[in-house]
Design an enzyme around this catalytic site. Structure first.
Site, PDB file in Angstrom:
ATOM      1  N   GLU A 197     -75.238 -93.079 112.816  1.00  0.00           N
ATOM      2  CA  GLU A 197     -74.561 -92.181 113.746  1.00  0.00           C
ATOM      3  C   GLU A 197     -74.565 -92.744 115.159  1.00  0.00           C
ATOM      4  O   GLU A 197     -73.561 -92.659 115.878  1.00  0.00           O
ATOM      5  CB  GLU A 197     -75.234 -90.810 113.711  1.00  0.00           C
ATOM      6  CG  GLU A 197     -74.969 -90.034 112.427  1.00  0.00           C
ATOM      7  CD  GLU A 197     -75.865 -88.815 112.272  1.00  0.00           C
ATOM      8  OE1 GLU A 197     -75.512 -87.925 111.481  1.00  0.00           O
ATOM      9  OE2 GLU A 197     -76.930 -88.763 112.925  1.00  0.00           O
ATOM     10  N   ASP A 265     -83.003 -82.497 109.071  1.00  0.00           N
ATOM     11  CA  ASP A 265     -83.204 -81.085 109.399  1.00  0.00           C
ATOM     12  C   ASP A 265     -84.680 -80.815 109.671  1.00  0.00           C
ATOM     13  O   ASP A 265     -85.039 -80.113 110.615  1.00  0.00           O
ATOM     14  CB  ASP A 265     -82.739 -80.190 108.243  1.00  0.00           C
ATOM     15  CG  ASP A 265     -81.234 -80.236 108.014  1.00  0.00           C
ATOM     16  OD1 ASP A 265     -80.520 -80.776 108.872  1.00  0.00           O
ATOM     17  OD2 ASP A 265     -80.787 -79.723 106.968  1.00  0.00           O
TER      18      ASP A 265
END
Length: 311
Positions: A197, A265
């Site tokens: 990313e 997460d």
């Protein structure tokens, strides 16, 4: 290490794209005569909280209080999502969009391996998202940290304004980013991209020194306090401008990697809870790294408990 009492008094506001992770488990005994694909005889079904809902669950399982702000449809998956959140004790502020298909990720599992994933989703209505700004402002006052979980599904259209409100209120703001436009996250406390990313935004780096330069430039351009890059087997790197190098590297702790689904997460949820109780960024990422190392040893979207993390 925070005490249970400190964590239970901490409140984390999670905002973002919530989804339902649906699993069909079955046996694979033959190949279909219609096409060269395995035939899965489904024997068990399981629904889990996914996306921002899984982040909120991770916060709750650690022992902190979590509130989830998200948009869902008016359909069966939304009702299942709401029921799971209620069962887990996660407070939910759900914006209802009748035209929206609640996001569902259906995974078909055979012989302990994922054979297929089917996604159901659509983009939420802009007016519903605008209305949720008021809910955000209301929930902000009682929160110790704000966490944005961006899955690129359209639920964080107003994130620049939300970050502005949160920072004005003196709250640490954490963002799990998506896409190539990080300008919308300007002013956040910390972004937590993975290697791929980050490379999508700053370009490929040739060595550690080049990565450090690119990370510093991104931090300065977006006025971030820190940038935390998760690097799989290489652990994590925190770029915060502190010390001679402005970088802190933390080695990976996973003893066995079974499934990396949802590991990001767990990392950002743990980081938010630790910052929420007043821990420094550098100390908090040590705990978050440990949590990530535990959760990759579990199957599917999973969580880490206080006992696993500290005892």
């Amino acid at each position: 290490m925070p005490s249970r009492e400190q964590l239970s008094a901490c409140r984390v506001l999670v905002v973002g794209d919530a989804m339902l992770d649906r699993y069909w488990f079955g046996s694979v005994d033959r190949v279909s005569p219609e096409a060269p694909v395995p035939v899965v005889r489904v024997q068990r079904e399981e629904d889990r909280l996914g996306g921002a809902a899984n982040v909120a669950l991770n916060v709750k399982r650690l022992g902190a209080a979590s509130t989830l702000l998200t948009v869902v449809g008016d359909d069966a998956p939304a009702r299942t999502l709401e029921s799971l959140l209620e069962r887990e004790g996660v407070a939910a502020r759900l914006g209802r969009d009748e035209k929206l298909t609640t996001i569902v990720k259906l995974r078909v599992i055979g012989r302990a391996q994922q054979l297929l994933r089917v996604d159901f989703e659509s983009t939420p209505d802009h007016e519903i998202l605008t209305q949720m700004l008021a809910d955000f402002a209301q929930a902000l006052g009682s929160s110790d940290a704000v966490l944005f979980s961006d899955y690129g599904k359209g639920g964080l259209t107003h994130i620049p304004r939300m970050i502005e409100l949160a920072r004005a209120a003196g709250k640490p703001v954490l963002v799990d980013p998506k896409g190539s436009d990080y300008g919308r996250y300007a002013g956040a406390t910390v972004l937590t991209p993975n290697r791929a990313e980050l490379a999508q935004v700053v370009g490929a780096w040739s060595d550690e020194a080049d990565l450090r330069r690119r990370a510093r430039r991104l931090r300065e351009d977006l006025q971030l306090d820190a940038l935390l890059v998760t690097r799989s087997e290489e652990g994590m790197s925190l770029f915060d401008g502190v010390g001679d190098s402005g970088q802190l590297d933390v080695a990976a702790l996973a003893r066995e990697v079974f499934d990396v689904t949802g590991a990001g997460d767990t990392v950002i949820a743990t980081l938010a809870a630790m910052l929420g109780v007043g821990m420094s960024m550098r100390d908090a990422i040590q705990v978050a790294n440990r949590a990530g190392g535990i959760v990759v040893g579990k199957f599917g979207t999973a969580t880490v408990s206080y006992e696993e993390l500290f005892e």
